[in-house]
Motif scaffolding. Structure first.
Motif, short mmCIF file in Angstrom:
data_model
loop_
_atom_site.label_atom_id
_atom_site.label_comp_id
_atom_site.label_asym_id
_atom_site.label_seq_id
_atom_site.Cartn_x
_atom_site.Cartn_y
_atom_site.Cartn_z
N ALA A 174 4.18 1.76 -5.17
CA ALA A 174 3.40 0.64 -4.66
C ALA A 174 2.96 -0.28 -5.78
N GLU A 175 2.54 0.29 -6.89
CA GLU A 175 2.15 -0.53 -8.03
C GLU A 175 3.35 -1.28 -8.60
N THR A 183 -0.17 9.75 -0.34
CA THR A 183 -0.97 9.93 -1.56
C THR A 183 -0.17 10.56 -2.68
N SER A 184 1.14 10.69 -2.52
CA SER A 184 1.97 11.27 -3.57
C SER A 184 2.00 10.35 -4.79
N THR A 185 2.14 10.96 -5.96
CA THR A 185 2.20 10.18 -7.19
C THR A 185 3.36 9.18 -7.16
N TRP A 224 -7.22 -5.88 -6.20
CA TRP A 224 -6.17 -5.66 -7.21
C TRP A 224 -6.12 -6.83 -8.19
N HIS A 226 0.84 -1.20 0.00
CA HIS A 226 0.00 0.00 0.00
C HIS A 226 0.87 1.25 0.00
N PRO A 227 0.54 2.25 -0.81
CA PRO A 227 1.35 3.47 -0.82
C PRO A 227 1.38 4.15 0.54
N ASP A 265 4.77 7.67 -4.58
CA ASP A 265 4.51 6.52 -3.71
C ASP A 265 3.43 5.61 -4.29
N ILE A 266 2.44 6.19 -4.93
CA ILE A 266 1.39 5.38 -5.58
C ILE A 266 2.01 4.54 -6.69
N GLU A 267 2.87 5.16 -7.50
CA GLU A 267 3.53 4.42 -8.58
C GLU A 267 4.49 3.37 -8.03
#
Length: 491
Positions: free
Chosen positions: A258-259, A250-252, A378, A246-247, A254-256
């Protein structure tokens, strides 16, 4: 006429019905428990040597409590008692593994151990006599030592030998086994020094193993489909690690990140089978880019040929997920220009857990039930909602009989599972609690306990005693319904 009271009754009835639906599992949902051969069977003198046997014989201290699995729970001799425990619980299925070196002591198909065939026939027949469905894992971390001498999962020949071994199991047990898990897929010991064969080759070792594992699985799947499915009517799947990543913010970035971590740690095995085929695009690109910076002539990630991609893609009837916990992911590509290589560097991220999350006896196992829902959603979105079994989910403690922590863990995760089914539409078919018995937990020996039943390892008779969690699970299975709704979790 008083119209208020009937209206109130109707509203209450509708609300109660909605709550009941939310808290109820589908009528055809299957519940079970899980174990693995090496961890419970014992009977080591009746099978061949495994890789772990060999390394532990050389240095017993590699196990944190210097214990071993020579006797373990002695399920090799006490399987009738274990079947009675399963009947007591009221489970639909029992997920267990077959020991490769018990069937083939040298790992090769030219020498079959009749005692091994007899043992698993007795176990399978005993389960069926109690209306318990066998779910059989073909390989669960007990590679015969002679095959490691050939390179183990580094060597593509292991995939061919696995196909031979699988054929023997299909021939001997497939008339009664309707759920087959080819491998409890993992690369332990090939990319770290903590688990035999203790090869510290991160950034290369796991990738070589992934390719061999994928080919081994696909060979067994296609063999079953071609030679056995029409008559035996069974299903074949693969189990992979289902932790959630999980990121952290909410930063881009960290989201990227996590993916990216999901694609590396879940997708490298899932995407070739359940997705569009081949290793995930971000994995191929990232490893190729870093390999170039490290002065390799080609990517450290092995290629799958077009023929191999086609052979592996779609080789499933269901996906098994071992889901225990969650990690937070923060983008960190600070090592990108280092000369050294590792999977950690390839991930380009920091993995950690919130210290405020409730813990267990295992330092890695934090209680984060919403992570189960996260990974299931997911998988649904990524791979077109394949049929899924939760093949392991459990909690560790010191083995106390009043194990309230385990009960709460199961409750919370089953609530999250219901949310995944009813709110996210995830195609989950079943759930297996880990584990039936306190058992040999690999490199920590008997110091961490996951069982519904306590085993007294100081007593040669290995008596089993139900814990509070066993009684709770039994009660839950009589109704297949959670008593109260969970507070909805935010993903």
């Amino acid at each position: 006429m008083n119209t208020v009271l009937p209206a109130i009754v109707l509203i209450f009835s509708l609300c109660h019905q909605a709550i009941s639906i939310e808290n109820k599992f589908p009528d055809d949902f299957l519940f079970g428990v899980a174990s693995s051969a090496y961890q419970i069977e014992g009977g080591h003198d009746k099978r061949g040597e495994t890789v772990l046997d060999h390394y532990q014989r050389l240095d017993p201290s590699i196990i944190s409590d210097s214990s071993d699995a020579k006797i373990a729970c002695d399920s090799y001799h006490k399987y009738h008692e274990d079947i009675n425990l399963l009947e007591y619980l009221g489970v639909d299925f029992y997920r267990f593994s077959i020991s490769w070196p018990r069937i083939l002591p040298t790992g090769y198909s030219n020498k079959i151990n009749p005692d091994g065939i007899r043992y698993y026939n007795n176990l399978i027949d005993g389960l069926i006599s109690k209306n318990i469905t066998p779910m059989v894992t073909i390989f669960h971390y007990d590679l015969p030592k002679p095959l490691q001498d050939l390179g183990g999962w580094f060597n593509p020949t292991t995939a061919d030998l696995f196909e031979d071994y699988s054929k023997i199991l299909f021939k001997n047990f497939g008339d009664r086994v309707k759920f087959w898990i080819t491998l409890n897929a993992n690369t332990w010991g090939y990319a770290d020094p903590m688990f035999p064969p203790m090869l510290n080759l991160s950034g290369l070792g796991e990738y070589l193993c992934y390719k061999t594992i994928l080919l081994a699985h696909a060979k067994a799947y296609h063999l079953y489909k071609k030679e056995f499915r029409d008559e035996q009517k069974g299903q074949v799947g693969l189990t992979i690690d289902g932790r959630w990543y999980h990121p952290a913010t909410t930063s881009t970035n960290d989201i990227e990140a996590a993916e990216r971590v999901r694609e590396f740690l879940i997708g490298t095995l899932a995407n070739p089978i359940f997705g569009e085929g081949d290793f995930p695009k971000v994995v191929k690109e990232r490893v190729a880019e870093l390999s170039h910076k490290e002065n390799f002539l080609k990517s450290r990630l092995p290629q799958l040929s077009p023929e191999e991609v086609d052979f592996i893609k779609g080789s499933y009837d269901f996906l098994g997920l071992n889901s225990y916990t969650t990690y937070l992911i923060k983008d960190d590509r600070s090592k990108d220009n280092w000369d050294s290589f590792s999977e950690s560097k390839d991930l380009g991220a920091k993995l950690y857990q919130d210290p405020e999350w409730p813990g267990s006896l295992s330092d890695w196992l934090k209680v984060v039930p919403w992570g189960l829902r996260g990974v299931l959603k997911w998988v649904k979105d990524k791979y077109n909602n394949p049929p899924v079994f939760i093949t392991e989910n459990g909690f560790s403690d010191s083995g106390e009989l009043e194990d309230e922590g385990r009960i709460q863990y199961y409750k919370l995760h089953l609530e999250a599972l219901l949310e995944a089914i009813h709110e996210d539409g995830v195609n989950v078919k079943g759930y297996a609690a880990w584990s039936l018995l306190d058992n040999f937990e690999w490199m920590v020996g008997y110091s961490e306990k996951f069982g519904l039943f306590h085993v007294d390892f100081s007593d040669p008779a290995r008596p089993r005693t139900p814990k509070s969690s066993a009684r709770w699970y039994k009660s839950f299975l009589t109704r297949r319904h959670l008593a109260a709704a969970a507070a909805k979790t935010e993903l």
